[in-house]
Enzyme design. Structure first.
Site, PDB file in Angstrom:
ATOM      1  N   LYS A  90       0.827  -1.216   0.000  1.00  0.00           N
ATOM      2  CA  LYS A  90       0.000   0.000   0.000  1.00  0.00           C
ATOM      3  C   LYS A  90       0.857   1.260   0.000  1.00  0.00           C
ATOM      4  O   LYS A  90       2.027   1.247   0.358  1.00  0.00           O
ATOM      5  CB  LYS A  90      -0.990  -0.047   1.160  1.00  0.00           C
ATOM      6  CG  LYS A  90      -2.083  -1.081   0.833  1.00  0.00           C
ATOM      7  CD  LYS A  90      -3.290  -0.993   1.683  1.00  0.00           C
ATOM      8  CE  LYS A  90      -4.354  -1.949   1.098  1.00  0.00           C
ATOM      9  NZ  LYS A  90      -5.401  -2.256   2.049  1.00  0.00           N
ATOM     10  N   ARG A 114      -3.539 -10.432   4.370  1.00  0.00           N
ATOM     11  CA  ARG A 114      -3.869 -10.342   2.949  1.00  0.00           C
ATOM     12  C   ARG A 114      -2.650  -9.775   2.231  1.00  0.00           C
ATOM     13  O   ARG A 114      -2.303  -8.609   2.436  1.00  0.00           O
ATOM     14  CB  ARG A 114      -5.091  -9.435   2.759  1.00  0.00           C
ATOM     15  CG  ARG A 114      -5.557  -9.305   1.324  1.00  0.00           C
ATOM     16  CD  ARG A 114      -6.775  -8.379   1.243  1.00  0.00           C
ATOM     17  NE  ARG A 114      -7.301  -8.306  -0.113  1.00  0.00           N
ATOM     18  CZ  ARG A 114      -6.836  -7.503  -1.055  1.00  0.00           C
ATOM     19  NH1 ARG A 114      -5.808  -6.706  -0.807  1.00  0.00           N
ATOM     20  NH2 ARG A 114      -7.372  -7.488  -2.259  1.00  0.00           N
TER      21      ARG A 114
END
Ligand code: HH2
Length: 384
Positions: free
Chosen positions: A326, A360
């Site tokens: 991210k 994840r």
């Protein structure tokens, strides 16, 4: 002369003090700290100096207690014994609240989606999209997507999370028909291959079709608020669920996100969504919660949540984290989406240290290797 400052006037994320002056006037949330593992955890548990986090193997020796106040939050931190002494001096309802909070934090978790949660489980990311921030366009073709899903499972993914719509900041929504066209054949073929598949969608029609095609988990970044039908579908399907926190909508969520106190706001939102699920007949053990890193959060928000992931065990549900690749990793550590492996591993290891059960990730083999080394090191730490 100004009145002396209240010694308990601590605005998150300022350092916190002991319980002596802790006088909360709102619900108290318990965030475990001082984590222990391996022989050190066993010794502290045996001496009553620590408690198991979600049944273990991680244990915690201290608690940070936090409560809202008009201008932020008050907090106190100390050993579990100190929390117990403080609690004994409080009224009955506060005692019941703390007992319930500790019970939720410590109780062993049931299997989730057929997986034992006694070690971190890996959810491999598979975006069947042209525009995902991390792997956009790589797997838009169904054949390549299925091959990638198989490769993720072969390299150690316990779950393959199939998504047909990018939810990156600024992303435009796609039609449900297009989303379904992208994901349905991929879900079907991976499920037929015996892989545990999760469907990453906020649309009820896509959930329904993916579950019919063999998906076992619904992963919804809107926590089942994005579609009026989704709660009912999740309830009657018997599927495992991921409820994620997102502030706003992907198109606008990164425009100046604001919170009263981010960890408490996210916790309370997730509790509200769990309550809605439970009221709809979904047992708590079927639910995993996710603070939603990067979804309507600036870097300070993301870091505050990553530092207090263990707070979310207080929901009594499994905890899932999606930090992989991210953008905050790039801002803090440098690198474009495909050069963020180091930061992604750092986040995964920090989560494992706080007992997070599901990670994840895009880089399954590398994360698995990092976790294996971590487990070997903490498991062998000698007591001397
Ligand atoms: N992050 C993304 C998508 N789905 N689901 C959960 N539960 N948690 C997350 O953090 C999460 C998620 C965004 O990452 P990615 O799928 O790689 O990108 P994109 O949304 O651009 O497809």
């Amino acid at each position: 002369m100004a009145a002396p400052a209240d010694p308990c006037d601590v605005r998150s994320p300022a350092p916190v003090r002991g319980f002596a002056a802790f006088r909360p006037a709102a619900p108290v949330r318990l965030s475990p700290v001082s984590f222990l593992e391996g022989p050190a955890a066993a010794a502290a548990l045996a001496q009553g100096l620590a408690l198991p986090l979600a049944g273990g193997p991680v244990a915690f020796a201290e608690i940070e207690a936090r409560a809202r106040r008009a201008d932020g939050a008050v907090a106190a931190q100390g050993p579990i014994g100190e929390l117990r002494r403080w609690t004994a001096e409080q009224g009955r309802s506060r005692q019941d609240e703390i007992a319930a909070g500790l019970a939720a934090l410590t109780a062993p978790r049931r299997d989730w989606a057929g997986l034992r949660l006694d070690r971190p489980r890996l959810m491999g990311v598979l975006n069947v999209t042209p525009d995902s921030f991390s792997d956009g366009g790589d797997f838009i073709d169904a054949e390549r997507a299925v091959a990638q899903g198989r490769a993720l499972a072969a390299s150690g993914a316990d779950i393959v999370d199939v998504g047909g719509e990018s939810t990156r900041p600024g992303a435009e929504p796609v039609s449900p028909e297009e989303e379904l066209r992208r994901v349905e054949p991929v879900v079907r073929r991976l499920a037929e291959a015996g892989i545990t598949v999760s469907i990453d969608t906020r649309r009820a029609a896509v959930m329904k079709a993916a579950l019919a095609a063999g998906a076992r988990i619904v992963n919804d970044v809107t926590a089942l608020t994005g579609d009026a039908e989704s709660l009912a579908i999740a309830a009657c399907s018997g599927a495992a669920l991921v409820l994620m926190h997102m502030a706003g909508d992907p198109r606008t969520m990164q425009v100046d996100p604001r919170y009263d106190e981010v960890t408490l706001d996210v916790f309370d939102f997730l509790e509200t969504r769990i309550a809605a699920c439970v009221a709809a007949g979904i047992p708590r053990e079927r639910i995993a919660v996710d603070p939603g890193i990067g979804f309507g959060k600036n870097d300070a928000h993301n870091l505050a949540l990553l530092a207090r992931l263990a707070l979310f065990h207080g929901t009594g549900c499994a905890v899932l984290l999606g930090a992989s690749r991210k953008s905050f990793i790039g801002r803090l550590g440098g690198g474009g989406p495909r050069q963020r492996l180091g930061g992604s591993l750092a986040a995964a290891l920090a989560a494992a240290a706080q007992g997070v059960q599901i990670l994840r990730v895009h880089d399954v083999a590398e994360t698995r290797q990092a976790l294996a080394l971590r487990a070997a090191i903490v498991g062998s730490a000698a007591l001397s």
